[in-house]
Design a protein around this motif. Sequence first.
Motif, PDB file in Angstrom:
ATOM      1  N   ASN A  72     -15.471 -30.925  34.114  1.00 44.45           N
ATOM      2  CA  ASN A  72     -16.091 -30.130  33.057  1.00 44.45           C
ATOM      3  C   ASN A  72     -15.013 -29.745  32.046  1.00 44.45           C
ATOM      4  N   ALA A  78     -22.242 -34.231  28.729  1.00 37.78           N
ATOM      5  CA  ALA A  78     -23.437 -34.298  29.575  1.00 37.78           C
ATOM      6  C   ALA A  78     -24.068 -35.694  29.568  1.00 37.78           C
ATOM      7  N   VAL A 386     -23.313 -30.613  26.157  1.00 37.43           N
ATOM      8  CA  VAL A 386     -23.349 -29.650  27.261  1.00 37.43           C
ATOM      9  C   VAL A 386     -24.590 -29.839  28.139  1.00 37.43           C
ATOM     10  N   TYR A 387     -25.718 -30.064  27.500  1.00 34.49           N
ATOM     11  CA  TYR A 387     -26.950 -30.272  28.281  1.00 34.49           C
ATOM     12  C   TYR A 387     -27.872 -31.227  27.547  1.00 34.49           C
ATOM     13  N   GLY A 583     -26.697 -32.452  32.632  1.00 34.69           N
ATOM     14  CA  GLY A 583     -26.112 -31.183  32.236  1.00 34.69           C
ATOM     15  C   GLY A 583     -27.164 -30.105  32.394  1.00 34.69           C
ATOM     16  N   PRO A 584     -26.843 -28.810  32.252  1.00 33.83           N
ATOM     17  CA  PRO A 584     -25.469 -28.355  32.123  1.00 33.83           C
ATOM     18  C   PRO A 584     -24.699 -28.554  33.435  1.00 33.83           C
TER      19      PRO A 584
END
Length: 848
Positions: A72, A78, A386-387, A583-584
Amino acid sequence: MKTSFVILVSSVILLIGCNFKKDVKRITQDFNKDWKFRLGDESEAFQMNYEDDSWKTINVPHDWSIEEGYKNVEETAASTGFTLGGIGWYRKSFRLNKEDVHKHISILFDGVYNNSSVWLNGNLLGTRPNGYSSFQYNLTPYLKHGDSLNVLAVKVDHSAYVDSRWYTGSGIYRKVQLIKKSPLHIANWGVRITTPKITKEYAEINIETKLENTGIKNPKNITLRYAVQDSLGVSVAFKEITLKNELQSSIKLEIKKALLWSVENPNLYTLKVEVLQDGTVVDNVSEKFGVRSFNFDANKGFSLNGKSMKIKGVNIHHDAGALGAAVPKGIWEYRMEKLKSVGVNAIRLSHNPHAVELLEVCDALGLLVMNEAFDEWHLPKGKSKVYLGDNAASEEASKAYPEHFKEWAERDLKDLIKRDFNHPSVIMWSIGNEIEWTFPEYSKTFNEVNKDIMADSYHFTPKYDSIAIKAILKKNVGANDELANTAKQLVKWVKEEDISRPVTCGSVLPSVSIASGYGKAVDVLGFNYRAADYDAAHKTYPDLKILGSENWVDYMEWKNCLERDFVSGVFLWTGFAYLGEAGPWPRKGLNISLFDFAGFKNPRGHFFECLWKEDSKVYMVTTPANESEFSFDKKKGWEFNMQLTPPPVWKMLRKWEWYKVYSKWKYDEGEPIIVQTYTNCEEAELFLNSVSLGKQKLSDFNEDNIIKWQVPFTQGELKVVGYNNGIKEKEYMLHTNSDEVAKISLKANKEEVYVNDITVITAKLLDDKGNLITTADKEIVFSISDNAKIIGIDNGWEKNVQSHKSNGIITHQGKAILIVQTKKEKGIVKISATVNGVKSKEFLITVP
Ligand code: GAL
């Protein structure tokens, strides 16, 4: 018998005719061992004398993204499963044999992700941006003979670490072969086999052969010898032709009473082609093929060998969880056998060229294949940082194939077709997936046309009024519709290579795309998540051949297909959980599949098995009533309220996910629990500690095909029994487990494994009554004898970001797998596992 005799006699005659000159057969050398690898840029590493002693020695296939593990950090994202990209260098030194002096020598890379450049002895041979294409270079002009060393250097530039919507892997992640042949030889992918005519009596086999001559002046007396063998090695057809001046040939052969290739009996033949010059064999190749015919019909759907059938397909991506993108054939066998075991008969290779080994497995097991080239054309799709759905990856980090599409699309597409031409499993070429999303004018048109009737974008039947759609599209797109024009160009390129298979695509806005000409450019139109369109599309365009190319793993998706003869089938999204598009953190991939990352069958895998297999089956899962989307009221009966996926992830992801369910029977005493039963039996009866809680009929649960109960929890045994005609067919049980490990059970998918092959060991943690411990995760440590090695470890969970390159892991729901590769020694491999001081029995694998 007769044919073999003829062959024998003709071979003897030929031998006499050729004055016993020695045949020179093609040598295809495994070129995977002992590469030097360095992660990081080394601008001079292409030079022949570059010092690489300090580099790591590795074997390819090699995927450094999975080796480095999930991270991370700023340099991961992601979309690509929180794994690193970067620049990597590979070098390999080799010497040639005396006999190689006059040979044509080339190198074939099955796949390098991505932007590879290859040098031999300091000379640049070429570059290849597409990380999924197979490609070869001619090494001959730059080779050194005698004692001199040759050095191959490969630079892989995957600095754009979010250049895809899913996990890609990085490096030389597929096999490499060195091919030595005579200057007069069969071109790479130079033999094409089709079976245009099949009757009960015979099958006509059409063979096109392309030769290349890179060194022999005015070759004379070139003969091509063709021999077909059946699956037992018995000769069934033979032909020899002499070429005049041309370097290609087209011949027909006949196989008497040919055995067909089908999903039930995937019978394969082998064609052996030899090139003879003045009676001496100078080159040879061998190709497997199948005799089969198929058809898509606008009213009757799909048929194989004249028999109507529904395509029960799944999509898959090219990674295999713990192994990333470097996937040995044994793992594809493991995975495809699992898919077949639940009734899958087809796969869509989303959304890029996959490994040849996978196609070989599909040929051998009888799985139909939609072979797909692209997810993006010249315009990119959003990539997430990120997601899923944030589309926030930087432009630099997400520079992708669209940058190269205009220059490379024709080459990449045609190379895919050339490479995979002879696989009987391949029944379609797909030119793209949901390309409409990259042309916002299409969505705009869709929204404008449907503005008065539009519910959420998927759940309504859009208008199919093509005149109105065309008018709005023209206003939005202008005179030059790049999407439709590009589609027509791609279809033309496919047809230049292959007219024996239909072209398709995964269309997500079919109502607009058919009107624009895109949908009509392909032979079969794949609908992605557009079951609501089927009837309107069929009515408006009665000649349209319709297929579900992407479907939710959902009962209605199947029912909608089953109830309509004109829909050829479905491809569920997806067969196996895949890395990326998640993701996240720590969710590194999506498990919205029939099987998870490790190959454990998900509840939805059990559900679809009930729909797709003939064998009787009953299965159940449980959910506390306060977590379930189902609720029961005495007056209203069962109700369903979908709970959309909570932010930050895209809320519609719920449509791809299954109901929230657990495979366990362990809750608080008295807690109301919803029990879902999946079955294909007419009735099911539930028993709690041997007391019947009643029988229910499957036909009373039409909406979702799930028999439901609400039961207050009591510990013990929950059993469900399936009945047909009142007679017990099958039963399934859940037991309340303790969290204390008393025993570890080990099983392998194969207990007899050849050298350098794969077996997958499944470990299950059991309590003192032998129940699976579903409710406590423990560290399991494996030990294995020296004659095999661990190449991966996993627990199947989408949030598992532990290293896959270890001998220990924390289990998930009581389970883990160990992927074992045998070495070159024969003998017995010993494997054992330990959890908290409890040791398993030694598990033995035979390497014969
Ligand atoms: C589809 C797309 C797939 C995948 C899926 C959601 O629309 O074609 O590649 O993104 O959605 O997981």
